[in-house]
Design an enzyme around this catalytic site. Structure first.
Site, PDB file in Angstrom:
ATOM      1  N   ASP A  35       0.207   3.842  -4.748  1.00  0.00           N
ATOM      2  CA  ASP A  35       0.386   4.179  -3.379  1.00  0.00           C
ATOM      3  C   ASP A  35      -1.215   4.311  -2.083  1.00  0.00           C
ATOM      4  O   ASP A  35      -1.334   5.496  -2.619  1.00  0.00           O
ATOM      5  CB  ASP A  35       1.657   4.615  -2.145  1.00  0.00           C
ATOM      6  N   ILE A  36      -1.240   3.709  -1.531  1.00  0.00           N
ATOM      7  CA  ILE A  36      -2.987   3.610  -0.800  1.00  0.00           C
ATOM      8  C   ILE A  36      -2.481   4.775   0.228  1.00  0.00           C
ATOM      9  O   ILE A  36      -3.503   5.194   0.878  1.00  0.00           O
ATOM     10  CB  ILE A  36      -3.009   2.412   0.231  1.00  0.00           C
ATOM     11  N   ASN A  97      12.633   1.212  -0.472  1.00  0.00           N
ATOM     12  CA  ASN A  97      13.437   0.512   0.709  1.00  0.00           C
ATOM     13  C   ASN A  97      13.665  -0.635   0.368  1.00  0.00           C
ATOM     14  O   ASN A  97      12.878  -1.491   0.222  1.00  0.00           O
ATOM     15  CB  ASN A  97      12.160   0.977   1.959  1.00  0.00           C
ATOM     16  N   GLU A 105       8.570  -2.014   4.937  1.00  0.00           N
ATOM     17  CA  GLU A 105       7.196  -2.467   5.406  1.00  0.00           C
ATOM     18  C   GLU A 105       7.103  -3.498   5.079  1.00  0.00           C
ATOM     19  O   GLU A 105       6.599  -4.725   5.512  1.00  0.00           O
ATOM     20  CB  GLU A 105       6.089  -1.395   5.228  1.00  0.00           C
ATOM     21  N   VAL A 106       6.882  -3.480   3.037  1.00  0.00           N
ATOM     22  CA  VAL A 106       6.159  -4.336   2.990  1.00  0.00           C
ATOM     23  C   VAL A 106       7.963  -5.156   1.652  1.00  0.00           C
ATOM     24  O   VAL A 106       7.837  -4.868   1.540  1.00  0.00           O
ATOM     25  CB  VAL A 106       5.189  -3.966   1.025  1.00  0.00           C
ATOM     26  N   HIS A 110       9.161  -3.193  -4.597  1.00  0.00           N
ATOM     27  CA  HIS A 110       8.634  -2.148  -4.681  1.00  0.00           C
ATOM     28  C   HIS A 110       9.665  -0.888  -5.164  1.00  0.00           C
ATOM     29  O   HIS A 110      10.349  -0.240  -4.139  1.00  0.00           O
ATOM     30  CB  HIS A 110       7.699  -2.218  -4.679  1.00  0.00           C
ATOM     31  N   HIS A 112       8.688   3.123  -5.346  1.00  0.00           N
ATOM     32  CA  HIS A 112       8.084   4.450  -5.091  1.00  0.00           C
ATOM     33  C   HIS A 112       8.593   5.085  -6.158  1.00  0.00           C
ATOM     34  O   HIS A 112       9.588   6.200  -6.075  1.00  0.00           O
ATOM     35  CB  HIS A 112       8.440   5.140  -3.592  1.00  0.00           C
TER      36      HIS A 112
END
Ligand code: AMP
Length: 127
Positions: A35-36, A97, A105-106, A110, A112
């Site tokens: 994760d960025i 999420n 958000e994206v 995905h 996490h």
């Protein structure tokens, strides 16, 4: 249409090689990368390569091969990142999420993988 995939989302761009990433693992159907903006000492994202918006979308429509690959990739990422519960390692939290109430958000599925510290309560108590 409940699952309207936007191929301009940032993870689609990562999959096309248009944006760099720090890869942890790549398999036939999945990619894991750091994760960025990490929120824990371990914060790795695992995504399927296919155009799935959310976990429920993936679970409903992905092939058996994609589903097996994705779940095996998650297990392998936990091993690589040293967060397998027990065996002297600390365990992890896995979050995916989805949608507005999930505060996604994206819009590309995905999960996490968070660990390396005690992650506290699963969600804050409502105030
Ligand atoms: P979510 O709110 O579950 O959709 O989480 C999206 C996650 O993607 C956040 O934790 C971001 O920090 C992460 N993220 C956004 N852009 C990138 C990127 N280019 N590379 C890696 N992680 C990213």
């Amino acid at each position: 249409m409940p699952y309207d995939y936007d191929d301009q989302n940032i993870f689609a761009k990562i999959l096309r090689g248009e944006i760099p990433n720090t890869t942890v693992l790549e398999t036939e159907h999945s990619l894991a990368f750091e994760d960025i903006a990490p929120e824990a000492p371990v914060h790795t994202l695992v995504i399927p390569k296919g155009p799935y918006v959310t976990y429920d979308h993936f679970a409903a429509e992905a092939s058996d091969a994609e589903i097996v690959d994705f779940n095996r990739a998650i297990a392998e990422v936990c091993r690589i990142k040293g967060v397998v519960p027990g065996d002297g390692q600390g365990g992890f939290r896995m979050i995916s999420n989805a949608g507005e109430n999930g505060v996604q958000e994206v819009p590309h599925l995905h999960v996490h993988i968070l660990g390396g510290q005690n992650m506290g309560r699963m969600v804050p108590r409502p105030t």
